[in-house]
Design an enzyme around this catalytic site. Structure first.
Site, short mmCIF file in Angstrom:
data_model
loop_
_atom_site.label_atom_id
_atom_site.label_comp_id
_atom_site.label_asym_id
_atom_site.label_seq_id
_atom_site.Cartn_x
_atom_site.Cartn_y
_atom_site.Cartn_z
N ASP A 1 -12.45 -0.34 -3.30
CA ASP A 1 -12.04 -0.65 -4.45
C ASP A 1 -12.70 -1.68 -5.15
O ASP A 1 -13.01 -1.94 -6.49
CB ASP A 1 -10.54 -0.99 -4.48
N HIS B 1 -4.30 0.93 -2.03
CA HIS B 1 -5.52 1.57 -1.75
C HIS B 1 -5.39 3.06 -2.40
O HIS B 1 -5.96 3.89 -1.88
CB HIS B 1 -6.10 1.44 -0.47
#
Length: 330
Positions: A151, A179
């Site tokens: 990310d 996530h």
């Protein structure tokens, strides 16, 4: 001596991740485990002229035991991608079961290893791992990590046109929360060096960081997902954990951790209302030394994103814990 084990080493993430670990001068021994093909993957990698001695193991002949015994770092990319006709719940049940059983092996054969979980959904699989290790009496929150580095890697890459940095990774952008999808919260206001994102580009940029995986799935036309970029992110985090374990100071990485078990985490848990959360963590010889609170002074837009994130995250965490405490019938 550092022994690294990759569980799920024959898969789309596992193979490139194993390749990167094989090239790492800090790894002396590399153990690869999967249900198929690992002897072949290990034989292929063993021809590379680098430090690590590489072996592949299958479930037969106590393969998991041999792969894990003596391991210092265990990386888990094991699991299956979603197939046509499969619901997300179906996928969860399969991958949750895989992670649970592999972590049982860690609890038995290398309970002091650093455990790096890539298997999705990370928001649920990390709580699953924690519950399994708790049940075995070997849970150390400082040594169990959900790998959310991708990310941050995406945030660094997608903002390059605004940061102006030739090397995108030279910019430090906190990405917090979870996530998956809306649980991923990029804090562009906290970037260092600071840069400005035009107001008309902000929402699209946030969405791209949150749903970057969909972009890859679409481009691969249903033949796969983000395996190569995930392998890079997993390796980047694993290398940082190894460097810190060897005494290198000043290493800070994003990761999904059990906040009450990490110094500094209680304050973040109180602010967010969740016990598992991804934030910047200072790494040391024993793992997570300090959870760094980057939430103070965030913008109004970022706070709204965080509110949506924590609502979704609570459900994901509960689902993981419930899977271990009330396992579904086989």
């Amino acid at each position: 001596m550092v022994k690294a084990a990759v569980l799920g080493a024959s898969g789309g993430i596992g193979q490139p991740l194993s390749l990167l670990l094989k090239t790492c001068s800090l790894v002396d021994e590399l153990a690869l485990y999967d249900v198929v093909n690992t002897p072949g993957v290990a034989a292929d990698l063993s021809h590379i002229s680098s430090v690590a001695k590489t072996k592949g193991f299958l479930p037969k002949d106590d393969g998991l035991k041999h792969a894990l015994t003596g391991a210092d770092v265990v990386v888990i990319p094991a699991g299956i991608p979603r197939k046509p006709g499969m619901t997300r719940d179906d996928l969860f049940k399969v991958n949750a079961g895989i992670v649970r059983d592999l972590v049982k092996g860690i609890a038995e054969f290398c309970p002091r290893a650093f455990v790096l979980i890539i298997s999705n959904p990370v928001n649920s699989t990390v709580p699953i791992a924690a519950e399994v290790l708790k049940a075995a009496g070997v849970f150390d929150p400082k040594r169990v990590f959900g790998v959310t580095t991708l990310d941050v890697v995406r945030a660094e890459t997608f903002t390059q046109e605004f940061s102006g940095e030739k090397n995108p990774s030279a910019v430090n952008i906190p990405v917090v929360g979870g996530h998956s999808g809306e649980t991923i919260v990029p804090l562009f206001s906290k970037a260092t060096p600071a840069f400005q994102i035009p107001a008309d580009k902000y929402d699209a940029l946030v969405n791209r960081v949150q749903f970057g995986g969909d972009e890859v799935v679409k481009a691969k036309e249903g033949t796969g997902s983000a395996t190569l970029s995930m392998a890079f992110a997993g390796y980047r985090f694993a290398e940082s954990v190894i460097r810190a374990s060897k005494g290198q100071a000043g290493i800070v990485e994003p990761t999904f951790v059990y906040l009450p078990g990490v110094p500094g985490g209680e304050k973040i848990a109180k602010a967010t209302g969740v016990e598992f959360f991804s934030t910047f963590v200072s790494l040391g010889t024993n793992g997570a030394e300090k959870a760094i609170n980057v939430l103070e002074g965030i913008t109004e837009q970022e706070q709204k994103l965080l509110d949506v994130c924590t609502k979704g995250l609570k459900g994901n965490i509960e689902k993981g814990i419930d899977f271990v405490k009330n396992p579904p019938p086989k």
